[in-house]
Design an enzyme around this catalytic site. Structure first.
Site, PDB file in Angstrom:
ATOM      1  N   ALA A 117       0.813  -1.215   0.000  1.00  0.00           N
ATOM      2  CA  ALA A 117       0.000   0.000   0.000  1.00  0.00           C
ATOM      3  C   ALA A 117       0.847   1.264   0.000  1.00  0.00           C
ATOM      4  O   ALA A 117       0.357   2.340  -0.376  1.00  0.00           O
ATOM      5  CB  ALA A 117      -0.929   0.005   1.221  1.00  0.00           C
ATOM      6  N   ALA A 146      -0.805  -0.983   9.750  1.00  0.00           N
ATOM      7  CA  ALA A 146       0.192  -1.164  10.807  1.00  0.00           C
ATOM      8  C   ALA A 146       1.317  -1.995  10.215  1.00  0.00           C
ATOM      9  O   ALA A 146       1.149  -3.192   9.993  1.00  0.00           O
ATOM     10  CB  ALA A 146      -0.420  -1.857  12.018  1.00  0.00           C
ATOM     11  N   TYR A 244       3.410   3.294  24.657  1.00  0.00           N
ATOM     12  CA  TYR A 244       2.548   3.538  23.502  1.00  0.00           C
ATOM     13  C   TYR A 244       2.353   5.038  23.256  1.00  0.00           C
ATOM     14  O   TYR A 244       3.053   5.622  22.449  1.00  0.00           O
ATOM     15  CB  TYR A 244       1.201   2.819  23.651  1.00  0.00           C
ATOM     16  CG  TYR A 244       0.484   2.736  22.322  1.00  0.00           C
ATOM     17  CD1 TYR A 244       0.707   1.667  21.461  1.00  0.00           C
ATOM     18  CD2 TYR A 244      -0.353   3.757  21.890  1.00  0.00           C
ATOM     19  CE1 TYR A 244       0.095   1.609  20.214  1.00  0.00           C
ATOM     20  CE2 TYR A 244      -0.970   3.716  20.643  1.00  0.00           C
ATOM     21  CZ  TYR A 244      -0.740   2.647  19.820  1.00  0.00           C
ATOM     22  OH  TYR A 244      -1.333   2.610  18.582  1.00  0.00           O
ATOM     23  N   VAL A 284      -7.576  -7.480  20.710  1.00  0.00           N
ATOM     24  CA  VAL A 284      -6.489  -8.421  20.455  1.00  0.00           C
ATOM     25  C   VAL A 284      -6.273  -8.475  18.949  1.00  0.00           C
ATOM     26  O   VAL A 284      -7.123  -8.969  18.208  1.00  0.00           O
ATOM     27  CB  VAL A 284      -6.811  -9.822  21.001  1.00  0.00           C
ATOM     28  CG1 VAL A 284      -5.655 -10.778  20.735  1.00  0.00           C
ATOM     29  CG2 VAL A 284      -7.116  -9.757  22.495  1.00  0.00           C
TER      30      VAL A 284
END
Length: 405
Positions: A117, A146, A244, A284
């Site tokens: 992509a 991701a 994060y 998850v």
């Protein structure tokens, strides 16, 4: 057609093979769970959508929710590996094949492209297909990528993203499982970002490629009036913030949000459109399980909320309702769609924090829903899916879905 019995072999949370029948059943279950909207009846003129990262996690949820909720047609882009002599295909390959078949059966014209992509060649392929097959207009673009690496199409430079704190090393609890599926709490230390780690991560996971997609399609005159685009993001809990939101990935997400504001200014003038980031709740996924501490956090969150934990499919159904005007966009002060309020409610975070402090190998089974979490990890690869006979041989060389020209 090659058939064999496939057993789960893994290293930590990474599985070496995927189960085609399990992946298919998982997609079928998601399809049945999705709530159709009044505009979802196939008429051949549903909104045209592009989902980038359509084969896994929130991108898969966006694809199925879009098909079922609003009757989208259009293109899904993902990067998956097919079957070989030694390995099955990736789980995303099998999930895409199942999604394409269900879409066709329901009368939705949905094409799936397999490739990078980040590459301009893929952007050209999508633009050509939009013009030739979908009337030369695009109504919605969902960006859910991701990736560990990105090659800059202009310079050829290869960037690599890293999961690191900023400023100092970070030590945190994390959850691991032994070969029998028994949970264990360990402590891991992650060294801080150094050199150009932050810049490299932003180059991969920030808004540069999202903006490049919009530029590319706008230059070809393919954005419909009122065009909307959403990049999927995450903020998360204070318990995971150091690795994060305040770490290298969080810096990239902040860049993504800044890109949304820049894109909105341009899209409003160009087609009366807008760009948003959608802050989703915890889940998850293959990406999230790689982040230190996230496995423990999500297991504890499930222990607190039980069935109140909102799955990605329900969250993306909510997002489609907002993007299509079925209900108003619910934006925070930063202009972000917030689908994570159930997770970040103060009473929920207080309960999770208390369990986090009390979590040890001896206590974790009573504090977190370990059976659910362990099964969710297996389901990412098509295992532990109810209704599948894992003792039966299954065909592994499932073809990539073809689309009629």
């Amino acid at each position: 057609m090659t058939e064999r019995v496939i057993t789960p072999r893994h290293r930590g949370f990474l599985f070496l093979d995927s189960h085609p029948a399990g992946c298919r059943r998982l997609v079928e279950d998601m399809w049945q769970a999705a709530v159709p909207g009044p505009a979802a009846t196939p008429t051949g003129d549903g909104p045209v959508a592009l989902v980038i990262g359509s084969s896994a996690g929130y991108g898969l949820a966006a694809t199925i929710a879009g098909l079922r909720r609003v009757g989208i047609r259009g293109i899904g882009v993902c990067f998956e590996k097919g079957p070989s002599e030694r390995r099955t295909a990736t789980a995303g390959w099998y999930r895409t094949a199942a999604t394409a078949e269900l879409a066709t059966q329901a009368g939705h014209d949905m094409v799936f492209l397999n490739g990078d992509a980040f590459a301009d060649e893929m952007k050209d392929q999508v633009a050509d297909l939009l013009k030739q097959r979908f009337g030369g207009r695009l109504d919605h673009l969902i960006y859910s990528v991701a990736a560990p690496r990105r090659t800059d199409p202009d310079t050829g430079a290869l960037y690599a993203s890293v999961l690191k704190p900023i400023g100092q090393a970070h030590r945190t609890k994390t959850l691991v499982f032994d070969d029998q599926g028994v949970g264990e709490i360990k402590e891991v230390e992650t060294q801080p970002a150094a050199g150009d780690d932050i810049e490299q991560t932003v180059a991969v996971m920030g808004g540069a490629d999202w903006e490049r997609w919009i530029d590319h399609l706008a230059d070809r005159g393919l954005l419909a009036d009122g065009f909307s685009t959403a990049a999927l993001s995450y903020i998360g809990s204070p318990l995971t913030a150091a690795i994060y939101r305040h770490g290298t990935i969080g810096t990239a997400k902040a860049h993504l949000e800044a890109t949304a504001r820049t894109l909105t200014e341009r899209l409003e003038k160009l087609v009366g459109g807008r760009a948003v980031t959608s802050v989703n709740g915890a889940a998850v996924t293959q990406s999230s399980t790689a982040i230190p501490g996230i496995a423990l956090y999500v297991g504890l969150l499930r222990g607190v909320l039980g069935e109140g934990l909102v799955p990605p499919l329900a969250q993306l159904t909510d997002l489609w309702d907002q993007l299509t005007g079925a209900r108003p966009l619910g934006l925070d002060d930063e202009g972000r769609v917030r689908l994570d309020t159930w997770e970040l409610a103060p009473e929920v975070q207080t309960a999770v924090a208390e369990r986090w402090q009390a979590a040890t190998t001896d206590t974790i089974a009573h504090l977190a829903d370990l059976d659910w979490f362990h099964a969710e990890v297996q389901r990412l690869y098509g295992f532990a899916v109810p209704g599948v006979d894992y003792t039966a041989p299954v065909a592994t060389d499932v073809p990539w879905p073809r689309h009629a020209s």
